[in-house]
Design a protein around this motif. Structure first.
Motif, PDB file in Angstrom:
ATOM      1  N   CYS A  43       0.834  -1.200   0.000  1.00 27.04           N
ATOM      2  CA  CYS A  43       0.000   0.000   0.000  1.00 27.04           C
ATOM      3  C   CYS A  43       0.874   1.257   0.000  1.00 27.04           C
ATOM      4  O   CYS A  43       1.915   1.304   0.666  1.00 27.04           O
ATOM      5  CB  CYS A  43      -0.882  -0.031   1.248  1.00 27.04           C
ATOM      6  N   HIS A  45       0.208   3.957   1.395  1.00 21.46           N
ATOM      7  CA  HIS A  45       0.109   4.684   2.660  1.00 21.46           C
ATOM      8  C   HIS A  45       1.233   4.269   3.611  1.00 21.46           C
ATOM      9  O   HIS A  45       2.181   5.006   3.798  1.00 21.46           O
ATOM     10  CB  HIS A  45      -1.271   4.475   3.297  1.00 21.46           C
ATOM     11  N   CYS A  62      -7.103  -2.144   1.498  1.00 18.82           N
ATOM     12  CA  CYS A  62      -5.915  -2.406   2.318  1.00 18.82           C
ATOM     13  C   CYS A  62      -6.329  -2.933   3.693  1.00 18.82           C
ATOM     14  O   CYS A  62      -7.221  -2.369   4.332  1.00 18.82           O
ATOM     15  CB  CYS A  62      -5.094  -1.129   2.466  1.00 18.82           C
ATOM     16  N   SER A  67      -7.539   1.858   2.933  1.00 20.46           N
ATOM     17  CA  SER A  67      -7.456   2.555   1.641  1.00 20.46           C
ATOM     18  C   SER A  67      -8.001   1.655   0.542  1.00 20.46           C
ATOM     19  O   SER A  67      -7.863   0.429   0.607  1.00 20.46           O
ATOM     20  CB  SER A  67      -5.998   2.907   1.298  1.00 20.46           C
ATOM     21  N   ARG A  68      -8.599   2.280  -0.453  1.00 19.43           N
ATOM     22  CA  ARG A  68      -9.185   1.526  -1.568  1.00 19.43           C
ATOM     23  C   ARG A  68      -8.518   1.938  -2.859  1.00 19.43           C
ATOM     24  O   ARG A  68      -8.352   3.135  -3.114  1.00 19.43           O
ATOM     25  CB  ARG A  68     -10.694   1.810  -1.656  1.00 19.43           C
ATOM     26  N   SER A  76      -6.016   5.540  -6.449  1.00 17.23           N
ATOM     27  CA  SER A  76      -6.538   5.561  -5.088  1.00 17.23           C
ATOM     28  C   SER A  76      -7.969   6.086  -5.133  1.00 17.23           C
ATOM     29  O   SER A  76      -8.212   7.205  -5.582  1.00 17.23           O
ATOM     30  CB  SER A  76      -5.657   6.470  -4.223  1.00 17.23           C
ATOM     31  N   SER A  78     -10.138   5.866  -2.281  1.00 19.10           N
ATOM     32  CA  SER A  78     -10.285   6.559  -0.995  1.00 19.10           C
ATOM     33  C   SER A  78      -9.082   6.207  -0.133  1.00 19.10           C
ATOM     34  O   SER A  78      -8.532   5.109  -0.236  1.00 19.10           O
ATOM     35  CB  SER A  78     -11.598   6.195  -0.301  1.00 19.10           C
ATOM     36  N   GLY A  79      -8.688   7.148   0.685  1.00 24.15           N
ATOM     37  CA  GLY A  79      -7.481   6.998   1.485  1.00 24.15           C
ATOM     38  C   GLY A  79      -7.746   6.292   2.796  1.00 24.15           C
ATOM     39  O   GLY A  79      -8.860   5.822   3.061  1.00 24.15           O
ATOM     40  N   PRO A  80      -6.717   6.221   3.622  1.00 30.20           N
ATOM     41  CA  PRO A  80      -6.843   5.530   4.903  1.00 30.20           C
ATOM     42  C   PRO A  80      -7.783   6.253   5.860  1.00 30.20           C
ATOM     43  O   PRO A  80      -7.923   7.476   5.804  1.00 30.20           O
ATOM     44  CB  PRO A  80      -5.406   5.536   5.444  1.00 30.20           C
ATOM     45  N   LYS A  86      -9.696  11.086   7.900  1.00 29.20           N
ATOM     46  CA  LYS A  86      -9.781  10.546   6.549  1.00 29.20           C
ATOM     47  C   LYS A  86      -8.639  11.178   5.766  1.00 29.20           C
ATOM     48  O   LYS A  86      -8.646  12.378   5.511  1.00 29.20           O
ATOM     49  CB  LYS A  86     -11.119  10.894   5.903  1.00 29.20           C
ATOM     50  N   LYS A  88      -5.428  10.995   2.602  1.00 31.58           N
ATOM     51  CA  LYS A  88      -5.247  10.654   1.192  1.00 31.58           C
ATOM     52  C   LYS A  88      -3.982   9.835   1.055  1.00 31.58           C
ATOM     53  O   LYS A  88      -3.074   9.931   1.881  1.00 31.58           O
ATOM     54  CB  LYS A  88      -5.133  11.922   0.340  1.00 31.58           C
ATOM     55  N   THR A  89      -3.924   9.042   0.013  1.00 32.07           N
ATOM     56  CA  THR A  89      -2.692   8.334  -0.296  1.00 32.07           C
ATOM     57  C   THR A  89      -2.496   8.318  -1.809  1.00 32.07           C
ATOM     58  O   THR A  89      -3.430   8.604  -2.569  1.00 32.07           O
ATOM     59  CB  THR A  89      -2.700   6.912   0.303  1.00 32.07           C
TER      60      THR A  89
END
Ligand code: FES
Length: 108
Positions: A43, A45, A62, A67-68, A76, A78-80, A86, A88-89
């Motif tokens: 990942c 992140h 993940c 994260s998606r 990416s 959506s982030g962690p 919330k 971003k990654t």
């Protein structure tokens, strides 16, 4: 452009994924609706192992912070989520795949 054999097509049935190591890269190869895609295994992140994540259609989640990523593009979605945060990654790198004689090959 260098293609390397990574698996037989039968080794990765539709809706599943497989972790592979090739050259100095750790990847996952996903069969989504009969097409194969490859993205980095770790990942972006905090290096959660996406091969241990959950695959929902073309989205890999993940296992560490949720994260998606879209496995067809590496983007990416959506982030962690950590507590109420919330974040971003970055997108995951993705790689070109081709099938020859039922063998999956990847361009590294
Ligand atoms: S390590 Fe993947 S979301 Fe944090």
């Amino acid at each position: 452009m260098s293609f390397y054999e990574i698996a037989k097509a039968d080794d990765i049935p539709e809706g599943t994924m497989k972790a592979v190591s090739i050259q100095d890269k750790e990847l996952i190869v996903i069969n989504y609706e009969g097409n194969y895609y490859a993205i980095n295994r770790m990942c972006t992140h905090m290096s959660g192992d996406l091969s241990k994540g959950k695959l929902e259609g073309k989205i890999i989640i993940c296992p560490r912070h949720g994260s998606r990523f879209d496995v067809t593009t590496g983007k990416s979605i959506s982030g962690p989520r950590i507590g109420f945060l919330k974040l971003k990654t970055k997108d995951e790198p993705n790689y070109q795949i081709k099938i020859e004689n039922d063998v999956i090959k990847i361009d590294i």
